[in-house]
Design an enzyme around this catalytic site. Structure first.
Site, mmCIF file in Angstrom:
data_model
loop_
_atom_site.group_PDB
_atom_site.id
_atom_site.type_symbol
_atom_site.label_atom_id
_atom_site.label_comp_id
_atom_site.label_asym_id
_atom_site.label_seq_id
_atom_site.Cartn_x
_atom_site.Cartn_y
_atom_site.Cartn_z
ATOM 1 N NE ARG A 323 -55.991 27.143 -48.214
ATOM 2 C CZ ARG A 323 -55.561 28.380 -48.173
ATOM 3 N NH1 ARG A 323 -54.653 28.798 -49.020
ATOM 4 N NH2 ARG A 323 -55.998 29.210 -47.263
ATOM 5 C CE1 TYR A 327 -62.134 28.146 -46.993
ATOM 6 C CE2 TYR A 327 -60.271 27.025 -48.004
ATOM 7 C CZ TYR A 327 -61.408 26.994 -47.204
ATOM 8 O OH TYR A 327 -61.789 25.808 -46.634
ATOM 9 C CB CYS A 354 -65.662 23.487 -67.979
ATOM 10 S SG CYS A 354 -66.852 24.321 -68.989
#
Ligand SMILES: *Cc1c(COP(=O)(O)O)cnc(C)c1O
Length: 428
Positions: A323, A327, A354
């Protein structure tokens, strides 16, 4: 920081649902998702209660994609929830958890022939997203000698204040049928023979921290119900979707309560249906609100580094919790083994993946950290594990459920062998 009631600080440690997070991390290893069952039950009761205080015919369909663990489905099934499902997997989980087929709604803008056949076979209502899909579903039902109850997903063309990736009711959205085409869709369904249009479905987006968009949505749906009655449809349910947000920024977000939400939508809904002389069920499809705050992600500090900023490098990355990267979501973090030590320094909490974007939390004031310390990422229950991957060939972590002073695995951690198990070596 303001902690929700199921989290507390005792003797310097963060506790969840009566369990010391430091013990949980020791016992089950990290990274680790920990979910508090009682919090889910409390959230369900509060939301259901706020709505049924206005109108008894309310059905709650848990938005299955928010957290796909069978134990979570079982908890919600035991509370009386149905489910909003988007895939054959979600159908199977909902049925395995004891939800009845009648309490499911099969959603999605791109259902396969197999999805449609499954809905026909199991007697699951379908939220139809296009005329193409309507024709395919009608043909599948005809072949099986059955009739399928449907709603259409209407695009209400409402702008909502949230992240653009989760605003689903805009005119430009991939979801739903534009309001201008919706009556023709119902007319075609009425004539099709093997589908029965009994409902109206809408979902305007997610993580919405205002009630006005929901009120406008209900106005649109009541107007549509009126038009539908004129063409001979008798709506038995009106489904307003999910999307009620939670206060991820615990100090500053002002999130509507379930009572605010019910207070904004129910008077419009009730006046609307009274004027129309109908008594449809009101369906809602909450995901995040039911489970978002029930869960924390525990992650261990591997190392600390001061560069242009100070990094706490932890063992959970965006493969487990996407998240923040996807977002720009803000999640509060707590030093779980130093929970009553005052903040001393600004840290960015960075994962092991990475990728530059693998930062779980930026520039947070925390106590001085060292390798071995434990960080808790709060409010990780919705779209957390559910969106995890094996990126960088990292096995996914375990999930633990706590309830009534007990803790048990509800999903074991994957192993390296699990990573390889589905891979095949081509014969050459
Ligand atoms: C994702 C989704 C929901 C749930 O949204 P939340 O913000 O988690 O409440 C409900 N209905 C549909 C159709 C969805 O796609």
């Amino acid at each position: 920081m303001i902690l929700p009631p199921h989290l507390m600080v005792k003797a310097g440690h963060l506790w969840i649902g009566g369990q010391d997070t430091v013990d949980l991390a020791q016992r089950f290893g990290t990274p680790l998702y920990v979910t508090d069952e009682d919090r889910i039950r409390e959230n369900f009761r509060r939301l259901a209660g706020a709505l049924t205080a206005h109108y008894p015919n309310v059905r709650i369909l848990y938005a299955a994609k928010a957290n796909g663990n069978l134990a979570v489905f079982r908890i919600l099934a035991s509370m009386g929830a149905g489910a909003d499902v988007f895939s054959a997997g979600e159908v199977s989980l909902a049925l395995a958890a004891g939800m009845r087929p009648e309490s499911l709604l099969f959603n999605g803008s791109s259902k396969s022939p197999a999805d449609l056949a499954l809905a026909v076979e199991k007697g699951i209502k379908v939220s139809v997203d296009s005329l193409d899909e309507l024709r395919q579903l009608n043909a599948a039902a005809a072949e099986a000698g059955k009739t399928v109850e449907i709603a259409f997903r209407v695009n209400p063309e409402i702008d909502v204040p949230t992240h653009p990736k989760i605003a689903t009711g805009l005119a430009t959205s991939k979801f739903g049928i534009p309001a201008g085409q919706i009556l023709d869709a119902y007319r075609e369904a009425l004539d099709a023979g093997h589908v029965n249009p009994v409902g109206i479905h809408c979902h305007i987006g997610s993580q919405i921290l205002a009630v006005e968009p929901f009120a406008r949505e209900v106005e649109v749906l009541i107007r549509l119900a009126s038009d539908l009655i004129d063409i001979g449809v008798d709506p038995s349910f009106i489904d307003i979707g999910g999307g009620l947000g939670i206060p991820y920024r615990r100090e500053t977000d002002r999130a509507p309560t379930p009572e605010d939400y019910a207070g904004a939508i129910m008077p419009i809904f009730l006046k609307g249906i009274r004027d129309l002389g109908i008594e449809p069920e009101l369906w809602i499809e909450p995901g995040r609100w039911l489970i978002g705050d029930s869960t924390i992600l525990l992650t261990r500090v591997n190392s600390v580094k001061t560069a242009h900023r100070t990094f706490a490098n932890v063992d959970a990355g965006f493969n487990l919790f996407i998240r923040p990267a996807m977002y720009d979501a803000h999640h509060e973090v707590v030093a779980a083994n130093k929970a009553d030590t005052p903040p001393q320094r600004e840290y960015s909490v960075a994962g092991p993946i990475c990728e530059m974007g693998d930062i779980l939390a930026s520039d947070r004031m925390l106590p001085d950290l060292e390798a071995g310390d434990l960080i808790a990422v709060l409010d990780a229950g919705a779209y957390g594990f559910a969106m995890s991957s094996q990126y960088n060939s990292r096995p996914r972590c375990a999930e633990v459920l706590v309830a009534g002073g007990r803790a048990a695995l509800m999903r074991r951690a994957e192993t390296i062998d699990d990573l390889i198990a589905t891979m095949l070596t081509p014969p050459w």
